[in-house]
Design a protein around this motif. Structure first.
Motif, PDB file in Angstrom:
ATOM      1  N   SER A 165       3.086  10.378   2.300  1.00 40.93           N
ATOM      2  CA  SER A 165       3.616  11.640   1.798  1.00 40.93           C
ATOM      3  C   SER A 165       4.654  12.249   2.730  1.00 40.93           C
ATOM      4  O   SER A 165       4.437  12.297   3.945  1.00 40.93           O
ATOM      5  CB  SER A 165       2.481  12.651   1.622  1.00 40.93           C
ATOM      6  N   SER A 166       5.733  12.696   2.164  1.00 36.29           N
ATOM      7  CA  SER A 166       6.730  13.491   2.856  1.00 36.29           C
ATOM      8  C   SER A 166       7.034  12.901   4.235  1.00 36.29           C
ATOM      9  O   SER A 166       7.290  11.713   4.372  1.00 36.29           O
ATOM     10  CB  SER A 166       6.233  14.937   2.949  1.00 36.29           C
ATOM     11  N   PHE A 167       7.006  13.745   5.273  1.00 35.87           N
ATOM     12  CA  PHE A 167       7.225  13.273   6.645  1.00 35.87           C
ATOM     13  C   PHE A 167       5.890  13.065   7.362  1.00 35.87           C
ATOM     14  O   PHE A 167       5.865  12.833   8.573  1.00 35.87           O
ATOM     15  CB  PHE A 167       8.071  14.282   7.432  1.00 35.87           C
ATOM     16  N   LEU A 168       4.781  13.120   6.640  1.00 37.88           N
ATOM     17  CA  LEU A 168       3.453  13.105   7.244  1.00 37.88           C
ATOM     18  C   LEU A 168       3.000  11.687   7.604  1.00 37.88           C
ATOM     19  O   LEU A 168       3.400  10.714   6.964  1.00 37.88           O
ATOM     20  CB  LEU A 168       2.440  13.720   6.285  1.00 37.88           C
ATOM     21  N   PRO A 169       2.129  11.567   8.619  1.00 40.54           N
ATOM     22  CA  PRO A 169       1.524  10.263   8.916  1.00 40.54           C
ATOM     23  C   PRO A 169       0.510   9.899   7.839  1.00 40.54           C
ATOM     24  O   PRO A 169       0.087  10.752   7.064  1.00 40.54           O
ATOM     25  CB  PRO A 169       0.843  10.486  10.268  1.00 40.54           C
ATOM     26  N   THR A 170       0.139   8.647   7.819  1.00 41.00           N
ATOM     27  CA  THR A 170      -0.853   8.224   6.838  1.00 41.00           C
ATOM     28  C   THR A 170      -2.198   8.896   7.120  1.00 41.00           C
ATOM     29  O   THR A 170      -2.559   9.141   8.272  1.00 41.00           O
ATOM     30  CB  THR A 170      -1.018   6.690   6.853  1.00 41.00           C
ATOM     31  N   PHE A 171      -2.900   9.236   6.050  1.00 42.80           N
ATOM     32  CA  PHE A 171      -4.217   9.875   6.196  1.00 42.80           C
ATOM     33  C   PHE A 171      -5.220   8.890   6.778  1.00 42.80           C
ATOM     34  O   PHE A 171      -5.992   9.218   7.674  1.00 42.80           O
ATOM     35  CB  PHE A 171      -4.691  10.387   4.839  1.00 42.80           C
ATOM     36  N   SER A 172      -5.196   7.677   6.265  1.00 43.91           N
ATOM     37  CA  SER A 172      -6.176   6.676   6.699  1.00 43.91           C
ATOM     38  C   SER A 172      -5.648   5.285   6.357  1.00 43.91           C
ATOM     39  O   SER A 172      -4.864   5.133   5.420  1.00 43.91           O
ATOM     40  CB  SER A 172      -7.514   6.910   5.994  1.00 43.91           C
ATOM     41  N   LYS A 173      -6.078   4.292   7.107  1.00 45.71           N
ATOM     42  CA  LYS A 173      -5.676   2.921   6.794  1.00 45.71           C
ATOM     43  C   LYS A 173      -6.315   2.431   5.499  1.00 45.71           C
ATOM     44  O   LYS A 173      -5.860   1.459   4.901  1.00 45.71           O
ATOM     45  CB  LYS A 173      -6.049   1.988   7.946  1.00 45.71           C
ATOM     46  N   PHE A 174      -7.359   3.107   5.075  1.00 45.55           N
ATOM     47  CA  PHE A 174      -7.973   2.789   3.786  1.00 45.55           C
ATOM     48  C   PHE A 174      -8.791   3.995   3.324  1.00 45.55           C
ATOM     49  O   PHE A 174      -9.567   4.560   4.088  1.00 45.55           O
ATOM     50  CB  PHE A 174      -8.908   1.577   3.897  1.00 45.55           C
ATOM     51  N   PHE A 175      -8.565   4.416   2.081  1.00 42.33           N
ATOM     52  CA  PHE A 175      -9.406   5.463   1.503  1.00 42.33           C
ATOM     53  C   PHE A 175      -9.366   5.348  -0.019  1.00 42.33           C
ATOM     54  O   PHE A 175      -8.547   4.621  -0.588  1.00 42.33           O
ATOM     55  CB  PHE A 175      -8.981   6.869   1.968  1.00 42.33           C
TER      56      PHE A 175
END
Length: 204
Positions: A165-175
């Protein structure tokens, strides 16, 4: 701009110009039901070029999200410069400016809150000469659009496009993304054995 597909700065510049042209054309195709909104569209010709997939873009180029500030600043500068340059070119081609250009910060040589002196005294990706040339050109010939860039709220869109999303880092490598219709497993676009540690999770 889906940066997970635009994998170098030349591609980012090219498609920023294309997006500027497309979004500007949409203004002329829209007839808004609220009179004030229609008038604002016509007077300011605001467009909003944003990004998604920044973390994927960095991982593809083997960069760590938290150690890529200089590169990301250059990338954002490319988007800003390219959109301004294209809006200026369209203004010249169509021989018109957005209604309130005269008296605006742009007409005074202020770009991104920075005046000519700032560009003379600070290092940038394009260098001072290119920026000063563009600023002076804009002052003389105008812009077609009163605003060009924004930070989009594209969490759902980015999931559909299979990127971060947008400029954000990934939330999780898997979810698991759960919605009203289904539960969908989500894995970062370029996750593999070589890139595993480049994806820094952000679960805060």
């Amino acid at each position: 701009l889906n940066l997970s597909l635009l994998l170098d700065l030349n591609a980012v510049s090219k498609y920023t110009e294309i997006a500027t042209d497309i979004e500007n054309r949409i203004i002329d195709l829209c007839n808004l039901p609220v009179e004030e909104a229609q008038r604002h569209n016509e007077d300011y010709r605001v467009i909003g070029i944003g990004i998604m997939g920044l973390h994927d873009h960095l991982v593809y180029n083997k960069m760590v999200y938290t150690k890529s500030r200089e590169y990301v600043e250059n990338l954002m500068e490319v988007i800003q410069f390219s959109s301004l340059s294209k809006s200026n070119s369209m203004s010249i081609e169509q021989n018109k400016k957005y209604k309130y250009f005269h008296g605006s910060e742009y007409s005074k040589g202020v770009i991104c809150g920075k005046d000519k002196e700032w560009f003379k005294n600070n290092n940038t990706y394009y260098g001072k000469d290119k920026w000063l040339e563009l600023i002076e050109k804009i002052q003389k010939t105008g812009l077609l659009n009163g605003s060009l860039n924004n930070i989009p709220p594209n969490t759902r869109t980015s999931l559909v496009c299979g990127t971060t999303s947008s400029f954000l880092p990934t939330f999780s490598k898997f979810f698991i993304d759960k919605n009203g219709n289904a539960s969908v497993p989500i894995v970062p676009k370029y996750l593999d054995r070589d890139t595993f540690w480049y994806y820094q999770e952000n679960k805060n």
